[in-house]
Design a protein around this motif. Structure first.
Motif, short mmCIF file in Angstrom:
data_model
loop_
_atom_site.label_atom_id
_atom_site.label_comp_id
_atom_site.label_asym_id
_atom_site.label_seq_id
_atom_site.Cartn_x
_atom_site.Cartn_y
_atom_site.Cartn_z
N TYR A 150 0.84 -1.20 0.00
CA TYR A 150 0.00 0.00 0.00
C TYR A 150 0.87 1.24 0.00
CZ TYR A 150 -3.43 -3.47 1.13
OH TYR A 150 -4.21 -4.60 1.08
N LEU A 151 0.58 2.14 -0.92
CA LEU A 151 1.22 3.44 -0.93
C LEU A 151 0.33 4.35 -0.10
CD1 LEU A 151 3.61 5.12 -2.05
CD2 LEU A 151 2.09 5.82 -3.90
N VAL A 152 0.77 4.66 1.11
CA VAL A 152 -0.07 5.36 2.08
C VAL A 152 0.33 6.83 2.14
CG1 VAL A 152 -0.87 5.37 4.47
CG2 VAL A 152 -0.16 3.21 3.41
N TYR A 153 -0.64 7.70 1.93
CA TYR A 153 -0.41 9.14 2.02
C TYR A 153 -0.56 9.57 3.48
CZ TYR A 153 -0.43 9.48 -3.05
OH TYR A 153 -0.12 9.33 -4.37
N VAL A 154 0.49 10.22 3.99
CA VAL A 154 0.56 10.51 5.42
C VAL A 154 0.99 11.96 5.66
CG1 VAL A 154 1.09 8.14 6.10
CG2 VAL A 154 2.95 9.68 5.46
N ARG A 155 0.77 12.39 6.90
CA ARG A 155 1.24 13.71 7.33
C ARG A 155 2.53 13.52 8.12
NH1 ARG A 155 -0.35 18.24 6.63
NH2 ARG A 155 -2.36 17.55 5.78
N LEU A 156 3.61 14.05 7.56
CA LEU A 156 4.94 13.88 8.15
C LEU A 156 5.37 15.08 8.98
CD1 LEU A 156 6.46 12.25 5.01
CD2 LEU A 156 6.80 11.29 7.30
N GLY A 157 4.57 16.13 8.96
CA GLY A 157 4.92 17.33 9.72
C GLY A 157 3.69 18.14 10.02
N SER A 158 3.86 19.20 10.80
CA SER A 158 2.72 20.02 11.23
C SER A 158 2.35 21.10 10.21
CB SER A 158 3.05 20.70 12.57
OG SER A 158 4.22 21.50 12.44
N GLU A 159 3.14 21.22 9.14
CA GLU A 159 2.83 22.22 8.13
C GLU A 159 1.46 21.95 7.52
OE1 GLU A 159 7.28 21.61 8.25
OE2 GLU A 159 5.47 20.37 8.31
N PRO A 160 0.67 22.98 7.26
CA PRO A 160 -0.70 22.79 6.76
C PRO A 160 -0.72 22.28 5.32
CG PRO A 160 -0.12 25.12 6.73
CD PRO A 160 1.01 24.41 7.43
N GLY A 161 -1.85 21.65 4.96
CA GLY A 161 -2.06 21.23 3.59
C GLY A 161 -1.02 20.23 3.11
N GLY A 162 -0.69 20.34 1.83
CA GLY A 162 0.23 19.40 1.22
C GLY A 162 1.67 19.57 1.66
N LYS A 163 2.00 20.72 2.27
CA LYS A 163 3.40 20.97 2.65
C LYS A 163 3.93 19.97 3.67
CE LYS A 163 3.13 25.93 1.72
NZ LYS A 163 3.19 27.30 2.30
N GLY A 164 3.02 19.42 4.48
CA GLY A 164 3.47 18.47 5.50
C GLY A 164 3.27 17.03 5.11
N MET A 165 2.87 16.78 3.85
CA MET A 165 2.49 15.43 3.46
C MET A 165 3.58 14.71 2.67
SD MET A 165 -1.54 15.83 2.43
CE MET A 165 -1.57 14.14 1.82
N GLY A 166 3.49 13.39 2.70
CA GLY A 166 4.37 12.53 1.93
C GLY A 166 3.69 11.19 1.74
N ALA A 167 4.45 10.19 1.31
CA ALA A 167 3.87 8.87 1.06
C ALA A 167 4.88 7.80 1.38
CB ALA A 167 3.42 8.75 -0.40
N VAL A 168 4.39 6.69 1.95
CA VAL A 168 5.25 5.61 2.38
C VAL A 168 4.63 4.27 2.00
CG1 VAL A 168 4.21 5.54 4.69
CG2 VAL A 168 6.50 4.65 4.36
N LEU A 169 5.46 3.30 1.65
CA LEU A 169 4.98 1.97 1.30
C LEU A 169 4.85 1.12 2.56
CD1 LEU A 169 6.91 0.95 -1.94
CD2 LEU A 169 4.43 0.92 -1.63
N VAL A 170 3.71 0.41 2.65
CA VAL A 170 3.45 -0.44 3.81
C VAL A 170 3.04 -1.83 3.32
CG1 VAL A 170 2.05 -0.77 5.88
CG2 VAL A 170 2.71 1.54 5.18
N ASP A 171 3.59 -2.86 3.95
CA ASP A 171 3.26 -4.23 3.60
C ASP A 171 1.95 -4.64 4.26
OD1 ASP A 171 4.66 -6.80 2.36
OD2 ASP A 171 3.61 -7.42 4.18
#
Length: 385
Positions: free
Chosen positions: A166-187
């Motif tokens: 699964y390519l999971v879209y996550v919030r990696l920081g407190s920055e609002p909107g897309g600025k704090g987002m990224g994506a990680v692979l999960v088994d």
């Protein structure tokens, strides 16, 4: 009409024959029983070289233009959308994110496995309070040493419980909107990841959809595909995925049209073919116009994309029109089939159910209209203002 090359026509004919021989006999059963696409069949597609058509040759892919993959996807989807799903996910879905934005190590580790059919990667973005507003996700991920720790919940993940990754879209920081987002692979087997019950959806049966719950799920930092602040890159991948979605809708429209054209020349009322009635002719003509227009829009965007990504506005136009076309054309197919159209025996009711699902997935026509206006005017519209 955009002409296909001889090679593309051969690919189209091969896919149509495979779909007719292998999948047509099972379409109604898979829909009725909500059966996942057999892993053995997915591996067969990998052996035939039909997965990863757009992925680089150095990883075992075809290195071919996007249109080639969409041609195969359409022929499968005209018979069985479930059979087209692995082609969609590999050539126009999450695997393209790894291809375009992943590290070389990630590409070497995952792309050959996708291309062979060993694994399928699903994408999970939506949450209970984040659907069209994708940047409202609250699922968090924090980096601890050489691990990423994920907490939160996801909803409406197509393939949830069935896909291996699964390519999971996550919030990696407190920055609002897309600025704090990224994506990680999960088994799928990751400790702390659990799935809710399978949703009983109107359509898309067999693909699977379920809630996903992350409780201190730890994955290696090497599986962080998009670091914090890289969310903007994903709009490129979204455009590719939207053409995959558009092709599913196109396939529904074409299949509904083909079946209806046969039916109105076989069915008799008042002593003659119902195709002889002007109202039937008018409805059929509307179906032809809608399908042909959708095909031109999808093919234009795919042709211009080449081996890369389509122009954003062209992808959004194709998705918006194709999604609505599939609903209209499949509805007309039901009407022209009369009582038979309301029966699962003739399959057009299944097409209509699936058509509504594709219009919801990947950004609704309403969202596409906002993007079309934004791209056309060169302005950004903040829906929260």
């Amino acid at each position: 009409m955009i002409d296909l090359t001889d090679e593309q026509r051969d690919l189209k004919n091969l896919a149509a024959k495979l779909a007719a021989d292998l999948y047509a006999p099972h379409t109604q059963e898979w829909d009725r029983e909500r059966t996942p696409f057999p892993v053995a069949e997915r591996r067969r597609l990998g052996e035939l070289g039909l997965l990863g058509l757009t992925l680089p040759e150095e990883y075992g892919g075809g290195g071919r233009p996007l249109l080639d993959a969409l041609i195969v996807q359409e022929e499968f989807a005209k018979v069985s959308p479930l059979a087209a799903w692995p082609v969609f996910e590999a050539s126009a879905g999450p695997a393209r994110v790894i291809h375009l934005f992943g590290t070389e190590e990630q590409r070497k580790r995952y792309l050959p496995r996708v291309i062979s059919g060993e694994i399928i990667i699903a994408i999970t973005i939506s949450e209970p309070d984040a659907g069209s507003a994708a940047t409202d996700v609250t699922t968090t991920a924090r980096i601890e040493g050489d691990e990423v720790v994920i907490n939160g919940a996801k909803r409406w993940c197509s393939g949830a419980g069935h896909a291996e990754k699964y390519l999971v879209y996550v919030r990696l920081g407190s920055e609002p909107g897309g600025k704090g987002m990224g994506a990680v692979l999960v088994d799928r087997e990751a400790a702390g990841l659990t799935f809710g019950p399978q949703e009983q959806l109107m359509g898309h049966r067999g693909v699977g959809s379920a809630d996903m719950y992350f409780a201190d799920v730890r994955v290696p930092i090497d599986d962080l595909v998009i670091p914090k602040g890289g969310f903007g890159k994903l709009f490129t991948a979204f455009s590719i995925e939207r053409l995959g979605n558009s092709t599913m809708s196109l396939a529904i429209g074409q299949a509904a049209l083909d079946r209806t054209a046969r039916y109105v020349q076989e069915r008799k009322q008042f002593g003659k073919d119902i195709a002889d009635f002007q109202l039937v002719q008018g409805a059929l003509a509307d179906m032809v116009v809608q399908v042909e227009a959708a095909r031109l829009l999808v093919y234009r965007a795919a042709k211009n994309a080449g081996t890369g990504a389509p122009v954003a506005i062209e992808a959004s136009i194709a998705k918006c029109f194709s999604n609505e076309m599939a609903k209209k054309v499949s509805d007309l197919a039901i009407q022209l089939h009369g009582g038979y159209g309301y029966s699962s025996e003739y399959d057009v009711e299944r097409m209509h159910r699936d058509a509504h699902g594709w219009a919801i997935a990947g950004g609704t026509p309403s969202i596409q209209r906002i993007r079309i206006a934004s791209e056309y005017l060169g302005r950004r519209f903040d829906q929260r203002a």
